[in-house]
Structures are given as structure tokens and as C-alpha cells.
Scaffold this motif. Structure first.
Motif, PDB file in Angstrom:
ATOM      1  N   ASP A 143       5.306  12.837   5.057  1.00 41.21           N
ATOM      2  CA  ASP A 143       4.788  12.543   6.397  1.00 41.21           C
ATOM      3  C   ASP A 143       3.516  11.708   6.347  1.00 41.21           C
ATOM      4  OD1 ASP A 143       6.803  13.723   7.738  1.00 41.21           O
ATOM      5  OD2 ASP A 143       5.782  15.628   8.070  1.00 41.21           O
ATOM      6  N   LEU A 144       2.630  12.059   5.417  1.00 41.07           N
ATOM      7  CA  LEU A 144       1.360  11.332   5.350  1.00 41.07           C
ATOM      8  C   LEU A 144       1.563   9.899   4.868  1.00 41.07           C
ATOM      9  CD1 LEU A 144      -1.208  13.987   4.076  1.00 41.07           C
ATOM     10  CD2 LEU A 144      -1.070  12.963   6.341  1.00 41.07           C
ATOM     11  N   GLN A 145       2.524   9.695   3.972  1.00 40.53           N
ATOM     12  CA  GLN A 145       2.831   8.333   3.521  1.00 40.53           C
ATOM     13  C   GLN A 145       3.408   7.517   4.675  1.00 40.53           C
ATOM     14  OE1 GLN A 145       5.463   9.031   0.248  1.00 40.53           O
ATOM     15  NE2 GLN A 145       3.819   9.304  -1.242  1.00 40.53           N
ATOM     16  N   LYS A 146       4.305   8.157   5.433  1.00 39.10           N
ATOM     17  CA  LYS A 146       4.873   7.466   6.594  1.00 39.10           C
ATOM     18  C   LYS A 146       3.778   7.099   7.589  1.00 39.10           C
ATOM     19  CE  LYS A 146       9.413   9.574   6.679  1.00 39.10           C
ATOM     20  NZ  LYS A 146       9.994  10.857   7.086  1.00 39.10           N
ATOM     21  N   MET A 147       2.857   8.036   7.801  1.00 40.61           N
ATOM     22  CA  MET A 147       1.772   7.789   8.750  1.00 40.61           C
ATOM     23  C   MET A 147       0.881   6.632   8.283  1.00 40.61           C
ATOM     24  SD  MET A 147       2.020   9.377  11.478  1.00 40.61           S
ATOM     25  CE  MET A 147       0.474   8.742  12.083  1.00 40.61           C
ATOM     26  N   ALA A 148       0.654   6.563   6.953  1.00 41.93           N
ATOM     27  CA  ALA A 148      -0.140   5.447   6.431  1.00 41.93           C
ATOM     28  C   ALA A 148       0.560   4.129   6.740  1.00 41.93           C
ATOM     29  CB  ALA A 148      -0.348   5.606   4.923  1.00 41.93           C
ATOM     30  N   GLY A 174       3.434   8.863  -6.365  1.00 39.93           N
ATOM     31  CA  GLY A 174       3.860  10.190  -5.946  1.00 39.93           C
ATOM     32  C   GLY A 174       2.752  11.006  -5.304  1.00 39.93           C
ATOM     33  N   ARG A 175       1.897  10.346  -4.520  1.00 44.45           N
ATOM     34  CA  ARG A 175       0.808  11.096  -3.894  1.00 44.45           C
ATOM     35  C   ARG A 175       0.665  10.706  -2.422  1.00 44.45           C
ATOM     36  NH1 ARG A 175      -3.949   8.134  -3.052  1.00 44.45           N
ATOM     37  NH2 ARG A 175      -3.873   6.056  -3.946  1.00 44.45           N
ATOM     38  N   ASP A 176      -0.027  11.560  -1.680  1.00 40.73           N
ATOM     39  CA  ASP A 176      -0.352  11.263  -0.294  1.00 40.73           C
ATOM     40  C   ASP A 176      -1.649  10.455  -0.265  1.00 40.73           C
ATOM     41  OD1 ASP A 176       1.764  12.398   1.027  1.00 40.73           O
ATOM     42  OD2 ASP A 176       0.860  14.392   1.104  1.00 40.73           O
ATOM     43  N   PRO A 177      -1.896   9.744   0.853  1.00 48.03           N
ATOM     44  CA  PRO A 177      -3.194   9.072   0.952  1.00 48.03           C
ATOM     45  C   PRO A 177      -4.329  10.098   0.926  1.00 48.03           C
ATOM     46  CG  PRO A 177      -1.994   8.966   3.035  1.00 48.03           C
ATOM     47  CD  PRO A 177      -1.047   9.479   2.011  1.00 48.03           C
ATOM     48  N   THR A 178      -5.435   9.753   0.277  1.00 47.86           N
ATOM     49  CA  THR A 178      -6.569  10.675   0.209  1.00 47.86           C
ATOM     50  C   THR A 178      -7.247  10.752   1.572  1.00 47.86           C
ATOM     51  OG1 THR A 178      -8.122   8.938  -0.364  1.00 47.86           O
ATOM     52  CG2 THR A 178      -6.987   9.992  -2.193  1.00 47.86           C
ATOM     53  N   PHE A 197       0.831  -1.212   0.000  1.00 45.72           N
ATOM     54  CA  PHE A 197       0.000   0.000   0.000  1.00 45.72           C
ATOM     55  C   PHE A 197       0.863   1.259   0.000  1.00 45.72           C
ATOM     56  CE2 PHE A 197      -2.287   3.291   2.468  1.00 45.72           C
ATOM     57  CZ  PHE A 197      -3.382   3.468   1.625  1.00 45.72           C
ATOM     58  N   VAL A 198       1.860   1.294   0.902  1.00 48.34           N
ATOM     59  CA  VAL A 198       2.720   2.480   0.991  1.00 48.34           C
ATOM     60  C   VAL A 198       3.578   2.622  -0.268  1.00 48.34           C
ATOM     61  CG1 VAL A 198       4.509   3.642   2.332  1.00 48.34           C
ATOM     62  CG2 VAL A 198       2.737   2.349   3.496  1.00 48.34           C
ATOM     63  N   GLU A 199       4.071   1.493  -0.785  1.00 52.16           N
ATOM     64  CA  GLU A 199       4.886   1.558  -2.005  1.00 52.16           C
ATOM     65  C   GLU A 199       4.079   2.093  -3.180  1.00 52.16           C
ATOM     66  OE1 GLU A 199       8.534  -1.643  -1.607  1.00 52.16           O
ATOM     67  OE2 GLU A 199       6.606  -2.346  -2.384  1.00 52.16           O
TER      68      GLU A 199
END
Lengths: 63, 211
Positions: B97-102, A38-42, A30-32
Motif C-alpha cells: 500500500d505504501l509503495q502504491k501511495m508513493a 523490497g521496502r516501503d518508503p521511509t 522511484f517506485v520500482e
């Protein structure tokens, strides 16, 4: 503890380990995926993730 | 049969199998699946050793069979160890930061699921159960704080909150390690030659969390 009980316990530990490994790999994937895209989680994804750990948290604290 | 030597034989066989696999597989395959190989291989060897130690009649427990409380305690610790061995993976891959938090969120959920499995198995004494609950509550609160900081875009606060969340888990673990419940297990299990069977699993989590 006799042999049968030990083997059953061993199978249980092994299956818990296998489940854990599968779930851990799913988390990494999921993180990969986020990094690759190249985006943040929605906001929806974040809300889903936090709702899941919140319900587990309540279950643990009430057991 | 083969009193006391089964564990030794198992370990030698596992080592030979690992060495054979290493030389037989193409280098790219090994490089590609290193993480999975270490996780699955390490997990299998740990489980194999725990099971063999439980059924052994060799001098691991100074010739006496351990009582069922000791065995349940060891099984519980093995479950915690396996859970924590696999946790702490996803949070390493995030860049923002948000990816790390996920990633942290995914790891934490995994830890929670392992705790529930442990509770459901009914092997934990009440005392240990309340320690585990405290640890979970502290880590949960720290994680929620880290989310708030990350969502507010405050990267300084996020970094601090993340390390707080990690140390909350580590602190809870050292609580468990020092509890009377574990001490009593230890004194029973260490009446033997060699390290107690749970030393391996008990050591794993802290090194994982330090990253």
C-alpha cells in the motif's frame, strides 16, 4: 494565428510534454526502486513527498 | 502550399516511420522500451497534429480560420491531455500500500505541475480555471485521506480511499468536459468534417485513470 506563433506554441507544447515524460519516468523509477529493494518508503521520504504536493496545492489554490 | 494535405502527409509519414522502426529494431530493444516508445511517439504525433491543424487553411474549420479563443482553448486542452497522458504511470508499479501511495503521490505531483504550467500560460478563462482548482482540491484531499489510511495500516480503507482519489480526478475532468466554456469551443470547432482536434486529448485522461 500565423505560422511563427503556431511553431512557437508547438515547441512549447513539445517541451511541456518532454518535461512531463521525464518526470513520469522519474516517478516510475522511484517506485520500482522501492519494489526492487523490497521496502516501503521511509517516513522521511513520505514526509518529503507530501510536503511537495502540499506546497504545489497551496500555489494552485492561491493563483 | 499543399492545402489541407499536410496533416494527412504528416500522419502517413509518422506511420511509415513507426513501421520502419518496428521492423528495424531488435525485438529485445522494442520490448525493453515499449512504454517510452509509446509515450514519446504518441506525444510527438499528437503535437504534430495539433500544430498542423492550427496552421491549416484546409476545410478543417469549415474554411474559416478559428478565432484566438478557440485556439487558446485547444492549446490548453492539449497541455492537460499531455500532462494526464504521462500521469498515472508510477502508481501501477507499487506492491504494498505504501509503495502504491508513493506512486500516486508522484503522479499527483506531476499533475499539479502541469496545472501550474497551464495557469502560468494564461490561456485558461477564469471559469475553466476555477473548475481545475476544484478538481485539484478534491483530488488532493482524497489523496491525503488515502495516506492516513495507508499509514495506519488499514488496507481496506486505503483501497477505498485510493479509488476515491482517482474518481475525484475523473469527476473534475468530466466537469471540465461539460462546462460551457468547452461547449462553446466545441460548437466552433465541430463546424467541420472529422472529429474536433481536442477529442483525442480529452479522451485520454479517463482511460488512464480507470486503471
Amino acid at each position: 494565428m500565423d505560422l511563427t506563433t503556431a511553431i512557437l506554441l508547438g515547441i512549447r507544447l513539445a517541451s511541456a510534454a518532454a518535461q512531463g515524460i521525464a518526470a513520469a519516468q522519474e516517478g516510475v523509477a522511484f517506485v520500482e526502486k522501492l519494489v526492487a529493494e523490497g521496502r516501503d518508503p521511509t517516513p522521511e521520504e513520505i514526509a518529503d513527498l507530501r510536503a511537495r504536493s502540499k506546497s504545489l496545492h497551496e500555489k494552485i489554490q492561491s493563483s | 502550399m499543399l492545402k489541407g494535405y499536410r496533416t494527412l502527409i504528416f500522419n502517413v509519414v509518422a506511420l511509415v516511420a513507426a513501421a520502419c522502426g518496428y521492423t528495424a529494431l531488435p525485438e529485445e530493444t522494442i520490448a525493453q522500451y515499449t512504454d517510452a516508445i509509446i509515450l514519446v511517439g504518441g506525444g510527438m504525433i499528437t503535437v504534430g497534429n495539433i500544430v498542423l491543424r492550427m496552421i491549416t487553411t484546409g476545410p478543417v474549420f469549415a474554411g474559416k480560420k478559428p478565432d484566438s479563443t478557440t485556439l487558446h482553448g485547444i492549446a490548453a486542452l492539449a497541455l492537460i491531455g499531455i500532462g494526464l497522458m504521462t500521469a498515472g504511470c508510477a502508481s501501477r508499479f507499487g506492491e504494498t500500500d505504501l509503495q502504491k501511495m508513493a506512486g500516486i503521490e508522484k503522479d499527483f505531483t506531476l499533475l499539479q505541475e502541469q496545472i501550474l504550467t497551464l495557469f502560468d500560460s494564461g490561456v485558461l478563462p477564469d471559469e475553466a480555471k476555477s473548475y481545475v482548482k476544484k478538481l485539484e482540491a478534491a483530488a488532493y484531499q482524497a489523496k491525503e485521506k488515502a495516506w492516513e489510511a495507508a499509514l495506519a495500516g488499514d488496507s481496506m480503507k486505503t483501497a477505498a480511499a485510493i479509488s476515491l482519489a482517482k474518481s475525484a480526478v475523473a469527476e473534475g475532468l468530466s466537469y471540465i468536459k461539460q462546462s460551457n466554456w468547452l461547449q462553446s469551443l466545441k460548437s466552433k470547432a465541430t463546424a467541420s468534417t472529422g472529429p474536433p482536434p481536442f477529442a483525442l486529448v480529452a479522451r485520454v485522461p479517463l482511460t488512464v485513470l480507470e486503471d
